[in-house]
Design an enzyme around this catalytic site. Sequence first.
Site, PDB file in Angstrom:
ATOM      1  N   GLU A  86       0.711  -1.537   0.406  1.00 32.28           N
ATOM      2  CA  GLU A  86      -0.075  -0.016  -0.250  1.00 32.28           C
ATOM      3  C   GLU A  86       0.833   1.340  -0.184  1.00 32.28           C
ATOM      4  OE1 GLU A  86      -2.556  -3.071   0.993  1.00 32.28           O
ATOM      5  OE2 GLU A  86      -0.987  -2.431   1.769  1.00 32.28           O
ATOM      6  N   HIS A  93     -11.302  -6.018   9.236  1.00 33.52           N
ATOM      7  CA  HIS A  93     -12.285  -5.520   8.209  1.00 33.52           C
ATOM      8  C   HIS A  93     -13.272  -4.496   7.589  1.00 33.52           C
ATOM      9  CE1 HIS A  93      -9.356  -9.146   6.983  1.00 33.52           C
ATOM     10  NE2 HIS A  93      -9.628  -8.954   5.703  1.00 33.52           N
TER      11      HIS A  93
END
Length: 669
Positions: free
Chosen positions: A408, A475
């Site tokens: 990322e 998540h």
Amino acid sequence: MNFDRKDYTDQQLTGFYERLLWPRMIEEKMLVLLRQGKISKWFSGIGQEAIAVGASMALDSDEWIMPLHRNLGVFTTRDMPLHKLFKQWQGNQDGYSKGRERSFHFGSREHHVCGMISHLGPQLALADGVALAHKLSNEKKVALAFSGEGGTSEGDFHEALNVAAVWDLPVIFLIENNGYGLSTPTSEQYRCVSLVDKAKGYGMEGVTVDGNNILAVYDTLKGVREYCLKNQKPYFIEAITFRMRGHEEASGTKYVPTHLFELWKQKDPIDNYEKYLLQQGVLQSAQVEQIKADLKEKLEAELSIGFDAAPLTISTPNELQDVYAPLPLNNSVQVINHSRSFSNDVPEGNELRMLDAIKQGLQQSLQKHDKLVIMGQDIAEYGGAFKITEGFVQEFGKQRIRNTPICESAIVGAALGLSLKGYKSVMEMQFADFVTVGFNQIINNLAKIYYRWGQNADVVVRMPTGGGVGAGPFHSQSNEAWFVHTPGLKVVYPSTPLDAKGLLIAAINDPNPVLFFEHKALYRSVSGPVPDSYYEIEIGKARHVREGDELSIITYGSGVLWAEDYAAAHPEIAIDILDLRTLLPLDYDAIAAAVKRTGRVIVLHEDTLTGGIGGEIVAWIAENCFTYLDAPVMRCASLDTPIPFNIELEKNFMAQGRLEETVNKIMRY
């Protein structure tokens, strides 16, 4: 030290000498001024000038360089005027960063020099982005990124090299191995024999060069540049040198064995090259002295201009204005003023799920902007974790719809690098939770770059967020408040398909970095009319969802649905609902109007209570709207725990389960 002049003329060799000598003379003067208190801090490059000068001379003047704080030779070789550099070092308003940055933490688009941040490694990924732009535009150009041997220990180093190798990018990674990362010697930094050995692990070529030999550095960089252009691949260079002074002047050098200074003094890049020119008859002693005299005269003349700088003028409005790059003036896109949902201003359109509206916004933006690139894990053939980009590869090709390695930080950095070259980018964070490993690039690079030296970051980071789907702690968390605290970012969080499409298009058109939050539970559960046209919803404007005069619920995202459901189930309370839509900047006018309409306010959000944006809104209302209140402003938020996996535990965690209790409490006042 062996110098190979190849076919260079005497004039060229003399030019190398002048380029090499200029930063040394400047620095020697700056060290004097530092002791006199005329400048505040200095990172010395004495003994390392050949690397910065030789590398910069080997590149075209319009090829981007990402230097470090010891690379004065990059700035001087790019002919950045000393008087303006000196104003920069003084923190003067006429410097390159308007007094907002220190020493070498600044950049200049005019000179294709990118300002570094102190974290060192992240700038390597920016070079990836610049090189990707070259590749997409079919430009025969490279990007050059400097790092020290200490920076090679960072994760950003690994990510940037891996991306460059996987994507076959024309990037040169130049490592200045000067023996120490502040006080930590190389023996405590890595275990490979040479740093260049790391190149093999990424499938790229590498070479070690004597970093004190100006001709060797220049010749190596020239050859490597040609390799990168011909093969469209990256290259790794380790330049061996030494740091003759401390990490910065205040740190000293007591941790370095004395004999090393004696050894490396004999390898001084300027002394040795000067002796070579004299021995070869390229220069005579009188010519050397004349060159030094001319440079000294130039130095003093430039400093006299620098010292004559106007006093700093502090303007709070200017400081605030320069947090964001201005929006384009000639933006012909349709803007839908969808600010009052209960009125007749709701546009007509096909019924779309939120997922489909986001997909349409991306698709139309790709059609509108040839220089828009979408990046993320599994977004190409697979279509992304939520299938939003499904079919995009067939329509727009793999060059623009780019699968990324799991890195990322490097991809956010590459997105910023694309921006240096005038490209737009959308990076999909597969789950908003994963942003933590790209946090530094967003907070310290994207957010601050325009304020620091006027370079905009034309980047959108898509953030699938939120709970309600039993996905557990990694998540499901709501992390929007992390970014609302950071000036320079814009934070958008739609709750309807209409807003999702229009706000996404607006985010892509905005030259500033936008964190675009998309609630996963709303992707397929919420539908609404969405025009087929290419349109924007203005960032920074809230939406008045429902009109009432007894209680205002200020919310966003899933909270809007919770508030609407509660209001529908309790018609006995005239509930007013405000959907913020944008969390940074906030629509304070709309918030004040909501307070005035009812005198009772609940701020509702799915995020946890402590540190959530609700606290900021409550504080603002207390400071600015106190006289309109009939009861204390209350927050309704989720538990101060990580979000659990079990569905029943998750329901207990969610703010929705405490909304009725909060309403009853405030209505009793």
